[in-house]
Enzyme design. Structure first.
Site, PDB file in Angstrom:
ATOM      1  N   GLN A  98       4.614  -2.805  -3.105  1.00  0.00           N
ATOM      2  CA  GLN A  98       3.309  -2.747  -3.754  1.00  0.00           C
ATOM      3  C   GLN A  98       2.926  -1.283  -3.959  1.00  0.00           C
ATOM      4  OE1 GLN A  98      -0.560  -3.130  -1.572  1.00  0.00           O
ATOM      5  NE2 GLN A  98      -0.627  -5.131  -2.585  1.00  0.00           N
ATOM      6  N   ARG A 120      -1.880  -7.793  -8.157  1.00  0.00           N
ATOM      7  CA  ARG A 120      -2.819  -8.408  -7.222  1.00  0.00           C
ATOM      8  C   ARG A 120      -4.235  -8.063  -7.677  1.00  0.00           C
ATOM      9  NH1 ARG A 120      -2.562 -10.755  -2.371  1.00  0.00           N
ATOM     10  NH2 ARG A 120      -4.277 -10.546  -0.894  1.00  0.00           N
ATOM     11  N   ALA A 169       0.815  -1.225   0.000  1.00  0.00           N
ATOM     12  CA  ALA A 169       0.000   0.000   0.000  1.00  0.00           C
ATOM     13  C   ALA A 169       0.844   1.269   0.000  1.00  0.00           C
ATOM     14  CB  ALA A 169      -0.970  -0.009   1.173  1.00  0.00           C
ATOM     15  N   TYR A 217      -9.864  -0.826  -4.616  1.00  0.00           N
ATOM     16  CA  TYR A 217      -9.076   0.392  -4.775  1.00  0.00           C
ATOM     17  C   TYR A 217      -9.108   0.856  -6.237  1.00  0.00           C
ATOM     18  CZ  TYR A 217      -7.720  -0.616   0.005  1.00  0.00           C
ATOM     19  OH  TYR A 217      -7.764  -0.869   1.347  1.00  0.00           O
TER      20      TYR A 217
END
Length: 288
Positions: A120, A250, A78, A202
């Site tokens: 990520q 992902r 994140a 998201y």
């Protein structure tokens, strides 16, 4: 015989312990960083405030120091590619060169303890502007010190969340460029693997799902159009970091809703410009 029931689980634990030891990068016949072979054993998810990585080391340093035993690859999750893409103001970010040095400290620490550092890259979209998890995680409206989130369409995430601003095409281009720039900065910070967060409702997932993407332009409508944001992003990231750096994505495998995406997965994976190494599939829907 009941008193010997403990033998099998203990022996199994011993075999698992031995397997973890054998997976140490320094002892592997195949170097995962050079040969793009990654063994994802365990992921550790740190969060920190602003540019300061101290929270990671004070709260997670002891765990990370054990990575030679537990993991070959450690993912820092994140990490926002622009400020308005943070879930909360407590999230990591990589939208400016000044954020490279604090993240390099994390990458170096992971590598020094025997694992491959990975990062990520993410954008929260309409799920942005909340309090930090340790402060409850509730939405923070602009008038209370938050900011106006952005999304493919002006559909709020849930009750209490601000209605997001619909992204103009020029803004979409800037965000795909922001992912590519953040990927470049990730390499400068010492990370060997980059992951795109396209799951769990998201921003990338918001573009992929017809539930949250109700646009009528080139980024909405058909599955091909809804995938364009992600496909363009991957293409620009490849141009920024080259062919030898592993890119992971992902995904959420389903929206768990009859109006959600159906043939989208095939559209994305069969696209010739979709040059990624590993796709990771998770549960999670666009309105989670």
């Amino acid at each position: 015989l009941d008193r010997f029931d403990w033998v099998l689980p203990v022996f199994g634990a011993f075999l698992l312990f031995t397997a973890f030891k054998m997976l140490r990068p320094g002892e592997m016949a195949v170097d995962p960083a050079q040969h793009r072979v990654l063994r994802l054993v365990r992921r550790i998810i740190p969060m920190t405030e602003g540019y300061d990585a101290q929270r990671l080391f004070t709260r997670r340093g002891g765990v990370l120091a054990a990575t030679p035993l537990f993991a070959v690859l450690v993912m820092v999750e994140a990490t926002a590619v622009e400020q308005r893409g943070q879930i909360s103001a407590g999230d990591l970010g990589l939208w400016t060169d000044e954020q490279i040095a604090p993240l390099r400290r994390i990458a170096d620490f992971i590598r020094e303890n025997g694992a491959v550092p990975a990062i990520q890259l993410a954008h929260a979209g309409r799920k942005a502007s909340t309090a930090a998890p340790w402060n409850g995680g509730a939405p923070v409206l602009p008038e209370a010190g938050g900011w106006t989130p952005v999304a493919p369409s002006p559909i709020p995430f849930a009750a209490g969340y601000a209605t997001p601003s619909q992204l103009a095409v020029e803004e979409i281009h800037r965000i795909t460029r922001a992912f590519a720039d953040a990927a470049r900065r990730s390499l400068e910070a010492g990370f060997d693997v980059v992951e795109i967060h396209a799951a769990h409702g998201y921003l990338v997932h918001q573009f992929l799902s017809p539930i949250t993407n109700q646009r009528t332009d080139e980024y909405g409508g058909s599955a091909e159009n809804r995938a364009k944001f992600l496909v363009d992003m991957v293409h620009q990231m490849r141009e920024a970091i080259g062919e030898q750096v592993p890119i992971l994505i992902r995904f959420s495998a389903t929206d768990y809703h009859p109006a959600g995406f159906t043939a989208l997965i095939e559209v994305v994976l069969n696209n010739t410009d979709f040059n990624v190494d590993i796709s990771l599939w998770a549960a999670g829907k666009a309105n989670l």
